[in-house]
Scaffold this motif. Structure first.
Motif, mmCIF file in Angstrom:
data_model
loop_
_atom_site.group_PDB
_atom_site.id
_atom_site.type_symbol
_atom_site.label_atom_id
_atom_site.label_comp_id
_atom_site.label_asym_id
_atom_site.label_seq_id
_atom_site.Cartn_x
_atom_site.Cartn_y
_atom_site.Cartn_z
ATOM 1 N N HIS A 68 -3.409 23.732 12.358
ATOM 2 C CA HIS A 68 -3.001 24.473 12.846
ATOM 3 C C HIS A 68 -1.264 23.916 12.114
ATOM 4 O O HIS A 68 -1.437 22.946 11.209
ATOM 5 C CB HIS A 68 -1.955 24.774 14.350
ATOM 6 C CG HIS A 68 -0.871 25.142 14.658
ATOM 7 N ND1 HIS A 68 0.251 24.772 14.707
ATOM 8 C CD2 HIS A 68 -0.826 26.347 14.902
ATOM 9 C CE1 HIS A 68 0.991 25.704 14.998
ATOM 10 N NE2 HIS A 68 0.739 26.787 15.302
ATOM 11 N N GLY B 150 3.070 30.039 13.734
ATOM 12 C CA GLY B 150 4.031 30.101 14.453
ATOM 13 C C GLY B 150 3.072 28.728 15.965
ATOM 14 O O GLY B 150 3.207 28.324 15.148
ATOM 15 N N ASP B 151 4.140 29.494 17.150
ATOM 16 C CA ASP B 151 4.144 28.042 17.917
ATOM 17 C C ASP B 151 3.649 29.148 19.589
ATOM 18 O O ASP B 151 3.606 28.569 20.240
ATOM 19 C CB ASP B 151 5.408 27.595 18.394
ATOM 20 C CG ASP B 151 5.387 26.221 18.818
ATOM 21 O OD1 ASP B 151 4.044 25.547 18.533
ATOM 22 O OD2 ASP B 151 6.248 25.631 19.384
ATOM 23 N N ARG C 294 3.530 32.269 3.513
ATOM 24 C CA ARG C 294 3.688 33.058 4.444
ATOM 25 C C ARG C 294 3.221 34.399 3.748
ATOM 26 O O ARG C 294 3.801 34.647 3.223
ATOM 27 C CB ARG C 294 4.908 33.729 5.235
ATOM 28 C CG ARG C 294 6.023 32.727 6.009
ATOM 29 C CD ARG C 294 5.268 32.058 7.496
ATOM 30 N NE ARG C 294 5.344 31.145 8.293
ATOM 31 C CZ ARG C 294 4.941 30.007 8.715
ATOM 32 N NH1 ARG C 294 4.240 29.317 7.808
ATOM 33 N NH2 ARG C 294 5.613 29.043 9.213
ATOM 34 N N ARG D 50 4.609 19.795 11.737
ATOM 35 C CA ARG D 50 5.827 20.767 12.758
ATOM 36 C C ARG D 50 7.573 20.892 12.481
ATOM 37 O O ARG D 50 7.583 21.646 13.392
ATOM 38 C CB ARG D 50 6.579 19.021 13.690
ATOM 39 C CG ARG D 50 4.809 18.773 14.314
ATOM 40 C CD ARG D 50 5.141 17.714 15.337
ATOM 41 N NE ARG D 50 3.509 17.044 15.335
ATOM 42 C CZ ARG D 50 3.129 16.217 17.073
ATOM 43 N NH1 ARG D 50 4.402 15.923 18.054
ATOM 44 N NH2 ARG D 50 2.121 15.675 17.501
ATOM 45 N N THR E 42 7.209 23.208 10.192
ATOM 46 C CA THR E 42 6.904 24.425 9.868
ATOM 47 C C THR E 42 6.600 25.560 10.994
ATOM 48 O O THR E 42 5.942 26.565 11.112
ATOM 49 C CB THR E 42 6.176 24.357 8.630
ATOM 50 O OG1 THR E 42 4.363 24.028 9.533
ATOM 51 C CG2 THR E 42 6.767 23.774 7.657
ATOM 52 N N SER E 43 6.273 24.765 12.386
ATOM 53 C CA SER E 43 4.566 25.247 13.099
ATOM 54 C C SER E 43 5.913 26.412 13.656
ATOM 55 O O SER E 43 5.545 26.960 14.498
ATOM 56 C CB SER E 43 4.308 24.239 13.793
ATOM 57 O OG SER E 43 5.303 23.500 14.489
ATOM 58 N N SER E 44 7.427 26.267 13.948
ATOM 59 C CA SER E 44 7.793 26.769 14.817
ATOM 60 C C SER E 44 8.774 27.829 14.025
ATOM 61 O O SER E 44 9.520 27.947 14.568
ATOM 62 C CB SER E 44 9.056 25.926 15.528
ATOM 63 O OG SER E 44 10.456 25.113 14.847
ATOM 64 N N ASP E 45 9.120 28.209 12.408
ATOM 65 C CA ASP E 45 9.760 29.001 12.480
ATOM 66 C C ASP E 45 9.052 30.191 11.930
ATOM 67 O O ASP E 45 9.844 30.694 11.048
ATOM 68 C CB ASP E 45 10.231 28.188 10.612
ATOM 69 C CG ASP E 45 9.023 28.053 10.182
ATOM 70 O OD1 ASP E 45 9.335 27.559 9.246
ATOM 71 O OD2 ASP E 45 8.362 28.733 10.192
ATOM 72 N N SER E 46 8.483 30.700 12.884
ATOM 73 C CA SER E 46 7.998 32.158 12.366
ATOM 74 C C SER E 46 8.326 32.987 13.648
ATOM 75 O O SER E 46 7.852 32.001 14.768
ATOM 76 C CB SER E 46 6.493 32.588 11.771
ATOM 77 O OG SER E 46 5.093 32.091 13.111
#
Lengths: 319, 207
Positions: free
Chosen positions: B30, B46-47, B35, A313, A315-319
């Motif tokens: 996930h 991503g989300d 990158r 969590r 890293t999952s929102s930083d792209s």
């Protein structure tokens, strides 16, 4: 031939070998599934369930069950080819090739998660045809006794197929599946207690699985000693739901730690009534298995202690 | 009691002889720290809600449908992604559920804290390591991160004597490294005792 059909053939051969190794009458047929074949379809799955049932029966009667040792790789080598990226022998360097690592198709929002593996196998297909053609084993005749639906979902009731091997035929025919006998996937029957394993509609907890989990979470009491010592556990409880929806005869079928068994049984006995299972239009007694988790409190990241760094969590929102 | 849950972007059944001789199911997590320019599964980043959350039990129940194949062919589950080593606790719990008969494989970059690799190493049978390139500059250029953790984890695996359980993928990465870089990577890995390599060329995909 589509890759799915190749997978189907290889899996079928594995099933046949399992049956042969265990003296199980195995009977299969050319796959008649008309949808996009991913390598398995309701008919193929039914054959797996049939084998599992037969193996369980053997096990219950004290017969040895032979399972291990079938090599999908050997089946590939022997003519039912697919993709092969087996680990290489020591110091052996592969020739350069286009990457065939796995690509996972995207999950659609809120959609099912069984996805097709999109590894390309086209480089192997030419050999398959030659080998199959050389083997000259083809199906000449298919006799269908009883009813079989072409479209899924196929209810495996009263299906009896018998297939004969025929003479060598054209290349086109050679892509058909070689078979070794006959399979009977009959109707579902209750066991000696009058309880069904396989039904048309499984019993349902009122409100669904999430509600059941909520109920378990609310009612479970962690055994003090295990709590103190930081021990976690998982217990599988099997019971049957009768035609009134009542939970009957819960029993432990698998448990990491017997200390949790009594508490798991206690909570299952507290379950409200289910919607009964249905078979052939009637309510029937049906087996069901649930897992009861004994977990110590976790932090926001879902890990028990900070000693494991669960970083998803982060890293999952930083792209 | 809160459950251990993981985001999973896909499950692919009936992979044949991809990881050893057995029938395997790919479970793709996930989330990934890297990158990479030519990432095969960008939906792992991503989300975008292109995932579903599973508990180890739910995943076990869903994958158990192929247990007969797993046991008969010495197959099992390959955890990929994304980066499976970001979910060590989930994988450990999964192992407790499935028992020892299933093969558990990881497809990993090893670019995770050593504690994570320490935690999963005892419960997995095979690691397929996508090493990218051993040259730190090339690695950073391609992935956006240092490979310091990768090197630490390679040493960890070597110290545990598990080199033979690893298949190291050394790719030729178009526009990032060359044949001689790749040879240099291989020599460094051999010096650590790794001897199973898969050399191939990354395919450039348009997303």
């Amino acid at each position: 031939m589509a890759r799915g059909k190749q997978t189907c053939k290889i899996l079928k051969e594995i099933r046949r070998q399992i049956a042969e190794a265990n003296g199980i009458e195995f009977v299969t047929s050319e796959c008649r599934y008309k949808g996009d074949c991913l390598g398995s379809c309701p008919k193929c799955e039914a054959e797996v369930r049939y084998l599992e049932q037969q193996l369980r029966a053997r096990s219950l009667t004290g017969k040895a069950v032979a399972l291990a040792g079938i090599s999908a790789g050997m089946i590939l080598m022997s003519g039912c080819s697919g993709t092969s990226t087996k680990p290489q022998a020591n110091n052996e360097i592969l020739e350069e090739k286009i990457s065939d690592t796995e690509v996972v198709k995207e999950i659609e929002e809120g959609e099912a998660t069984i996805l097709e593996d999109t590894v390309s196998v086209s480089h192997d297909l030419s050999t398959i045809k030659e080998e199959e053609s050389a083997s000259k084993r083809v199906i000449k005749e298919i006799t269908i006794v009883g009813d079989i639906d072409d479209e899924p979902p196929m209810e495996e009731k009263g299906i009896c197929l018998s297939v004969k091997e025929g003479d060598p035929a054209s290349d086109e025919d050679s892509t058909k599946v070689r078979v070794h006998g006959e399979i009977r996937i009959g109707p579902s029957y209750p066991d000696e207690k009058g309880v069904y394993d396989r039904v048309d509609k499984s019993p349902e907890y009122p409100g669904g699985a999430e509600e059941m989990q909520r109920f378990i979470d609310q009612h479970i009491e962690y055994p003090e000693e295990q709590l103190r010592e930081g021990i976690q556990g998982i217990v599988f409880v099997k019971f049957y739901v009768d035609t009134m929806g009542r939970v009957c005869h819960p029993e432990i079928i698998r448990s990491k730690n017997p200390a949790f068994n009594q508490e798991a049984l206690r909570v299952v006995r507290l379950f409200p009534n289910f919607t009964p299972g249905m078979y052939d239009g009637n309510k029937v007694n049906t087996y069901k298995t649930v897992t009861i988790n004994f977990k110590l409190p976790t932090d926001d990241y879902g890990t028990r202690k900070a000693d494991l760094q669960d970083t998803e969590r982060d890293t999952s929102s930083d792209s | 009691m809160e459950q251990q849950r993981a985001r999973i972007i896909g499950i692919a059944r009936h992979r044949l002889s991809t990881d050893g001789d057995g029938v395997t199911t790919l479970v793709a997590f996930h989330g990934c720290p890297l990158r990479c320019c030519y990432c095969l599964n960008p939906q792992s980043l991503g989300d975008g809600k292109r995932f579903r959350e599973y508990s180890p039990e739910e995943l076990y129940v869903e994958t158990r449908i192929d247990e007969l194949y797993f046991i008969a062919t010495n197959g099992g589950i390959t955890f990929g992604g994304g980066e499976p080593c970001m979910r060590p606790q989930f994988i450990r719990e999964f192992r407790e559920l499935c028992g020892t008969a299933w093969q558990l494989n990881l497809e990993t970059s090893l670019n995770v804290p050593m504690a994570n690799v320490k935690a999963v190493l005892p419960v997995v049978n095979t690691l397929i390591v996508d090493i990218k390139d051993m040259n730190p500059d090339i690695y950073r250029d391609y992935t956006g991160l240092s490979n310091g953790r990768v090197l630490d984890n390679l040493h960890l695996i070597a110290d545990a004597g598990r080199q033979s359980d690893c298949l190291i993928r050394i790719p030729l990465i178009p526009n990032y490294n060359t044949e001689s870089d790749r040879e240099a990577s291989r020599k460094k890995l051999e010096a650590l005792g790794f001897d199973r390599f898969d050399l191939f060329t990354y395919q450039i995909r348009k997303h």
